[in-house]
Design a protein around this motif. Structure first.
Motif, PDB file in Angstrom:
ATOM      1  N   CYS A 176      25.009 -23.924  50.613  1.00 30.05           N
ATOM      2  CA  CYS A 176      25.035 -22.965  49.493  1.00 30.05           C
ATOM      3  C   CYS A 176      23.643 -22.786  48.905  1.00 30.05           C
ATOM      4  O   CYS A 176      22.726 -23.554  49.192  1.00 30.05           O
ATOM      5  CB  CYS A 176      26.071 -23.355  48.442  1.00 30.05           C
ATOM      6  N   GLU A 177      23.503 -21.725  48.119  1.00 32.54           N
ATOM      7  CA  GLU A 177      22.202 -21.418  47.521  1.00 32.54           C
ATOM      8  C   GLU A 177      21.937 -22.324  46.340  1.00 32.54           C
ATOM      9  O   GLU A 177      22.848 -22.593  45.553  1.00 32.54           O
ATOM     10  CB  GLU A 177      22.226 -20.001  46.929  1.00 32.54           C
ATOM     11  N   ALA A 178      20.691 -22.754  46.177  1.00 36.03           N
ATOM     12  CA  ALA A 178      20.323 -23.513  44.983  1.00 36.03           C
ATOM     13  C   ALA A 178      18.974 -23.004  44.478  1.00 36.03           C
ATOM     14  O   ALA A 178      18.019 -22.890  45.250  1.00 36.03           O
ATOM     15  CB  ALA A 178      20.232 -24.997  45.299  1.00 36.03           C
ATOM     16  N   TRP A 179      18.940 -22.683  43.200  1.00 37.37           N
ATOM     17  CA  TRP A 179      17.722 -22.184  42.556  1.00 37.37           C
ATOM     18  C   TRP A 179      17.270 -23.232  41.554  1.00 37.37           C
ATOM     19  O   TRP A 179      18.014 -23.560  40.611  1.00 37.37           O
ATOM     20  CB  TRP A 179      18.002 -20.843  41.888  1.00 37.37           C
ATOM     21  N   LEU A 180      16.065 -23.768  41.772  1.00 37.93           N
ATOM     22  CA  LEU A 180      15.649 -24.971  41.065  1.00 37.93           C
ATOM     23  C   LEU A 180      14.380 -24.720  40.250  1.00 37.93           C
ATOM     24  O   LEU A 180      13.371 -24.244  40.792  1.00 37.93           O
ATOM     25  CB  LEU A 180      15.407 -26.088  42.081  1.00 37.93           C
ATOM     26  N   ALA A 181      14.435 -25.063  38.954  1.00 38.51           N
ATOM     27  CA  ALA A 181      13.271 -24.859  38.073  1.00 38.51           C
ATOM     28  C   ALA A 181      12.369 -26.080  38.171  1.00 38.51           C
ATOM     29  O   ALA A 181      12.741 -27.169  37.735  1.00 38.51           O
ATOM     30  CB  ALA A 181      13.734 -24.646  36.638  1.00 38.51           C
ATOM     31  N   MET A 182      11.195 -25.887  38.743  1.00 38.74           N
ATOM     32  CA  MET A 182      10.266 -26.990  39.003  1.00 38.74           C
ATOM     33  C   MET A 182       9.257 -27.119  37.856  1.00 38.74           C
ATOM     34  O   MET A 182       9.006 -26.163  37.122  1.00 38.74           O
ATOM     35  CB  MET A 182       9.511 -26.728  40.305  1.00 38.74           C
ATOM     36  N   GLU A 183       8.671 -28.308  37.756  1.00 38.89           N
ATOM     37  CA  GLU A 183       7.607 -28.514  36.768  1.00 38.89           C
ATOM     38  C   GLU A 183       6.354 -29.008  37.461  1.00 38.89           C
ATOM     39  O   GLU A 183       6.437 -29.733  38.457  1.00 38.89           O
ATOM     40  CB  GLU A 183       8.016 -29.546  35.719  1.00 38.89           C
ATOM     41  N   SER A 184       5.231 -28.615  36.905  1.00 39.49           N
ATOM     42  CA  SER A 184       3.953 -29.098  37.397  1.00 39.49           C
ATOM     43  C   SER A 184       3.027 -29.143  36.188  1.00 39.49           C
ATOM     44  O   SER A 184       3.233 -28.390  35.234  1.00 39.49           O
ATOM     45  CB  SER A 184       3.430 -28.113  38.437  1.00 39.49           C
ATOM     46  N   VAL A 185       2.043 -30.005  36.223  1.00 39.94           N
ATOM     47  CA  VAL A 185       1.027 -29.925  35.172  1.00 39.94           C
ATOM     48  C   VAL A 185       0.333 -28.577  35.358  1.00 39.94           C
ATOM     49  O   VAL A 185       0.063 -28.170  36.488  1.00 39.94           O
ATOM     50  CB  VAL A 185       0.028 -31.094  35.306  1.00 39.94           C
ATOM     51  N   MET A 186       0.121 -27.843  34.283  1.00 37.29           N
ATOM     52  CA  MET A 186      -0.448 -26.491  34.406  1.00 37.29           C
ATOM     53  C   MET A 186      -1.647 -26.313  33.485  1.00 37.29           C
ATOM     54  O   MET A 186      -1.714 -26.950  32.430  1.00 37.29           O
ATOM     55  CB  MET A 186       0.607 -25.442  34.040  1.00 37.29           C
ATOM     56  N   ALA A 187      -2.547 -25.417  33.903  1.00 37.10           N
ATOM     57  CA  ALA A 187      -3.679 -25.065  33.033  1.00 37.10           C
ATOM     58  C   ALA A 187      -3.540 -23.606  32.613  1.00 37.10           C
ATOM     59  O   ALA A 187      -3.213 -23.305  31.474  1.00 37.10           O
ATOM     60  CB  ALA A 187      -4.989 -25.320  33.736  1.00 37.10           C
ATOM     61  N   CYS A 188      -3.723 -22.662  33.578  1.00 33.71           N
ATOM     62  CA  CYS A 188      -3.750 -21.250  33.186  1.00 33.71           C
ATOM     63  C   CYS A 188      -2.350 -20.640  33.052  1.00 33.71           C
ATOM     64  O   CYS A 188      -2.114 -19.794  32.201  1.00 33.71           O
ATOM     65  CB  CYS A 188      -4.582 -20.447  34.181  1.00 33.71           C
ATOM     66  N   GLY A 189      -1.427 -21.011  33.924  1.00 33.78           N
ATOM     67  CA  GLY A 189      -0.075 -20.431  33.902  1.00 33.78           C
ATOM     68  C   GLY A 189       0.016 -19.061  34.550  1.00 33.78           C
ATOM     69  O   GLY A 189       1.084 -18.452  34.571  1.00 33.78           O
ATOM     70  N   THR A 190      -1.101 -18.565  35.104  1.00 29.17           N
ATOM     71  CA  THR A 190      -1.110 -17.197  35.626  1.00 29.17           C
ATOM     72  C   THR A 190      -1.621 -17.099  37.063  1.00 29.17           C
ATOM     73  O   THR A 190      -1.966 -16.023  37.538  1.00 29.17           O
ATOM     74  CB  THR A 190      -1.985 -16.293  34.731  1.00 29.17           C
ATOM     75  N   GLY A 191      -1.729 -18.214  37.766  1.00 31.43           N
ATOM     76  CA  GLY A 191      -2.109 -18.171  39.179  1.00 31.43           C
ATOM     77  C   GLY A 191      -3.594 -18.227  39.443  1.00 31.43           C
ATOM     78  O   GLY A 191      -4.022 -18.165  40.602  1.00 31.43           O
TER      79      GLY A 191
END
Ligand SMILES: Cc1cc2nc3c(=O)[nH]c(=O)nc-3n(C[C@H](O)[C@H](O)[C@H](O)COP(=O)(O)OP(=O)(O)OC[C@H]3O[C@@H](n4cnc5c(N)ncnc54)[C@H](O)[C@@H]3O)c2cc1C
Ligand code: FES
Length: 290
Positions: free
Chosen positions: A224-239
């Motif tokens: 089945c499909e699973a959509w998972l909200a991941m976390e990472s340490v971030m700086a800019c948030g915009t790529g």
């Protein structure tokens, strides 16, 4: 996956409410109408005012609720004070100003056909509360499975109950130590709920990576499909900074023989902030996620 023009903006927001919720905090921020309404699973970057900011960089936070009001909207957040930035955030009082950049990233595809099952682990409940409210708004019934290490960490349970009452869906809880609900984890809870759920199931989850890994494995085994909200340490948030890489699976790497489009990362790594934070489980290499 959309590579279209980002719709985020940076605005000045005002603290409307800041209150302890058990071991966590609830924060309401008023943002002006220029801010695009976030969807469940999207996040914002909160930058504290210079005088109150020991952390320099903004901190990413999932949106837990959105309420329209005249002249804009109020965004709700449920967060755990864990370090410099979040402790400083918890010290802000009503009327304080912060900068908010967003909405950022891709949220949960709640329109997918099938029975939506929302799985929340600990403070990962924040975006799931918003997802439940959005499903209620669309008149869709959902199953909400909420786990935490003990009863004190089931923060947000009352909010989930309130939303689920409107939705007519079911809320089930579990704790590692058995102090509330069933003893065990959310995957055990899922296993026990499955026989009475109409298939196909579409799983949407947020919580510690170990939990998401177990959900990804379960989804793979059960097809089945699973959509998972991941976390990472971030700086800019915009790529831009390339600071939040998530390892792509072999299947996902094949989609990008020449490399990924700008801001999405590269063939080997997806950027969590622009391609996520919500990923379909098969897009990531779980052997390399800790
Ligand atoms: C997309 C996204 C959404 C998030 N949503 C929420 C939310 O709704 N509620 C909430 O409480 N938190 C959320 N977080 C986590 C939150 O951003 C971090 O807890 C916060 O940045 C920590 O900042 P700090 O300055 O307080 O801690 P720091 O002093 O920077 O670090 C304290 C400790 O936390 C660790 N840490 C820092 N950032 C993260 C992270 N992203 N994941 C895991 N560990 C981290 C550090 O390694 C360190 O051990 C989210 C993170 C992301 C990427
Ligand atoms: S945080 Fe900068 S690229 Fe993701």
């Amino acid at each position: 996956m959309s590579t279209g023009r980002p719709r985020w903006k940076q605005v000045t927001a005002t603290v409307r409410l800041q209150e302890p919720r058990g071991v966590h905090f609830w924060l309401d921020l008023d943002v002006p109408s220029a801010f695009t309404a976030p969807s469940p699973g999207q996040f914002v970057q909160i930058l504290l005012p210079p005088a109150a900011n020991p952390a320099l960089l903004p901190r990413p936070m999932s949106v837990a609720s959105v309420r329209k009001r005249s002249g804009g909207m109020t965004l709700g957040f449920l967060y755990a004070p864990v370090g410099l930035g979040t402790h400083a955030l918890a010290a802000l009082r009503g009327g304080a100003r912060v900068e908010v950049l967003g909405p950022l990233g891709h949220g949960f595809p709640l329109e997918r056909k099938g029975t939506p099952v929302l799985l929340a682990g600990g403070r990962g409940v924040a975006p799931m509360l918003f997802a439940a409210a959005e499903l209620a708004r669309r008149g869709r019934r959902a199953e909400f499975l909420f786990g935490a290490r003990d009863r004190d960490h089931l923060v947000g349970l009352d909010d989930a109950h309130r939303t689920l009452r409107v939705l007519g869906g079911r809320l089930q809880v579990c704790t590692d130590d058995g102090s509330r609900g069933r003893r065990g984890n959310v995957v055990d809870l899922l296993e026990s709920a499955v026989p009475r759920l109409e298939t196909p199931l579409v799983l949407h989850a947020c919580g510690p990576h170990a939990m998401l890994k177990a959900v990804a494995r379960w989804a793979l085994v059960h097809g089945c499909e699973a959509w998972l909200a991941m976390e990472s340490v971030m700086a800019c948030g915009t790529g831009v900074c390339r600071g939040c890489p998530m390892p792509r699976s072999a299947t996902a790497r094949r989609e990008f023989p020449e490399g990924a489009p700008s801001l999405l990362g590269n063939r080997d790594y997806a950027m969590c902030c622009t391609e996520g934070p919500v990923f379909e489980s098969r897009a990531l290499d779980w052997e390399r996620i800790h």
